[in-house]
Design a protein around this motif. Structure first.
Motif, short mmCIF file in Angstrom:
data_model
loop_
_atom_site.label_atom_id
_atom_site.label_comp_id
_atom_site.label_asym_id
_atom_site.label_seq_id
_atom_site.Cartn_x
_atom_site.Cartn_y
_atom_site.Cartn_z
N PRO A 1 146.90 70.11 31.47
CA PRO A 1 146.98 69.95 30.02
C PRO A 1 148.35 69.41 29.63
CG PRO A 1 147.21 72.26 30.62
CD PRO A 1 146.88 71.51 31.89
N VAL A 2 148.49 68.99 28.39
CA VAL A 2 149.75 68.41 27.95
C VAL A 2 150.91 69.40 28.12
CG1 VAL A 2 150.98 67.44 25.96
CG2 VAL A 2 148.59 66.84 26.36
N SER A 3 150.62 70.70 28.05
CA SER A 3 151.68 71.69 28.23
C SER A 3 152.29 71.66 29.62
CB SER A 3 151.14 73.10 27.94
OG SER A 3 150.10 73.44 28.85
N LEU A 4 151.54 71.18 30.61
CA LEU A 4 152.09 71.05 31.97
C LEU A 4 152.73 69.68 32.20
CD1 LEU A 4 149.53 72.79 34.38
CD2 LEU A 4 151.65 73.68 33.40
N LEU B 1 153.22 75.47 38.85
CA LEU B 1 153.60 74.21 39.48
C LEU B 1 152.57 73.14 39.10
CD1 LEU B 1 156.00 73.82 41.53
CD2 LEU B 1 154.26 73.83 43.34
N ARG B 2 153.03 71.93 38.82
CA ARG B 2 152.14 70.82 38.50
C ARG B 2 151.98 69.93 39.73
NH1 ARG B 2 154.90 67.72 34.47
NH2 ARG B 2 155.43 66.08 35.94
N ILE B 3 150.74 69.69 40.15
CA ILE B 3 150.47 68.94 41.38
C ILE B 3 149.73 67.65 41.03
CG2 ILE B 3 149.39 68.99 43.65
CD1 ILE B 3 151.57 71.03 43.38
N SER B 4 150.26 66.52 41.50
CA SER B 4 149.61 65.22 41.28
C SER B 4 149.95 64.30 42.44
CB SER B 4 150.07 64.61 39.96
OG SER B 4 151.45 64.34 39.97
N GLY B 5 149.30 63.14 42.46
CA GLY B 5 149.54 62.17 43.52
C GLY B 5 149.64 60.76 42.98
#
Length: 303
Positions: free
Chosen positions: A157-160, A216-220
């Protein structure tokens, strides 16, 4: 901040995809990828980080912060294990992603073997991650018309935070790096979910928003180009040049049914050398003449 425009209705229309990319500098697709496979990749990443004490079972950071960005995190064995896991490395080979990128760039488009995993902590005072600076992925490798596909490995979400792009910013001369303010007008983002994909041009300004949540925010990040110009050596052979000429992860995944090697006729050139040159003409849009004065910032300073 605006909502990203969903281009899912254009997914089977190459001309429409290229026109939309030329107009906005990005394409956003809701649910392009199988959500279960993307969630599995995120779970595989988080399990390795959790087992090493990065987070508790709910993804809340535990103990001392391990890294401020992905470059710092590479020194951590758990992060390297997460980066090298098959579930994460398989993502850019998923047919739905590879197909849509090839409809944009052409049938010989390929993804760099080097992938970028991002594990972003909640933002603490004075500890802004470098990805929060407005920057261009052209500075990563200087690839002509290189595309980046960014996707969430969890609900973001935008909060993350997540990623924001500046629609139309690819028509401007390059901006100096600066932190992106959360409420700044003229930018677009979304509440991201596993399966969503954001694709943007290497001259499109973008930046991460602050992680103001608790987890923790996880992306690639997975980057693509055509083999009609050299690729950055480091993105194909790896930064340590320990591959003996074989592409990064080739030995590890070559027998996997999803693996696809880079084109055999691909030329390579050092990333620093390519990124120092101004971009040439784009096949999608007119490049602003201001890019002829391009001077790349050190990647570690903004990315």
């Amino acid at each position: 901040m605006e909502e990203l425009t969903d281009s899912s209705g254009l997914v089977a229309e190459p001309d429409g995809l290229r026109k939309q990319l030329a107009t906005d500098g990005y394409l956003f697709f809701r649910g392009l990828l199988p959500a279960d496979q993307v969630r599995a990749a995120g779970a595989a990443v988080l399990s390795r980080l959790r087992d090493a004490g990065w987070t508790d079972r709910d993804g809340v950071p535990a103990g001392q912060q391990r890294a401020l960005n992905s470059i710092d995190a590479l020194s951590d064995p758990a992060f390297r294990a997460a980066l090298m896991c098959a579930e994460f490395n398989r993502v850019p080979y998923l047919p739905s992603l590879r197909t849509v990128v090839r409809r944009i760039l052409g049938p010989r488009a390929f993804s760099y073997p080097a992938k970028v995993l991002r594990a972003v902590y909640p933002e603490a005072p004075g500890k802004r991650t470098r990805g929060r600076y407005i920057h261009y992925d052209y500075g990563v490798g200087g690839g002509q018309d290189m595309l980046t596909s960014w996707l969430p490995l969890m609900d973001i979400p935008v909060s993350l935070g997540g990623l924001a792009v500046q629609p139309g910013g690819h028509y401007w001369p390059p901006q100096r790096p600066r932190p992106l303010a959360g409420g700044e007008p003229g930018w677009a983002t979304a509440h991201y979910r596993p399966g969503d994909v954001l694709i943007f041009h290497c001259l499109t300004p973008h930046a991460a928003l602050a992680n103001t949540g608790y987890t923790l925010r996880i992306s690639g990040d997975f980057r693509w180009q055509l083999p009609d110009h050299p690729a950055p050596t480091e993105m194909v052979l790896g930064p340590a040049r320990i591959s003996n000429g074989q592409e990064m992860f080739g030995r590890r995944f070559a027998r996997e049914p999803w693996w696809e090697p880079v084109p055999a006729d691909l030329a390579l050139a050092p990333r620093e050398q390519q990124a120092a040159m101004p971009p040439g003409p784009s096949r999608f849009f007119a490049v602003n003449p201001g890019w002829q004065a391009w001077q790349p910032p050190p990647p570690a300073a903004v990315h």
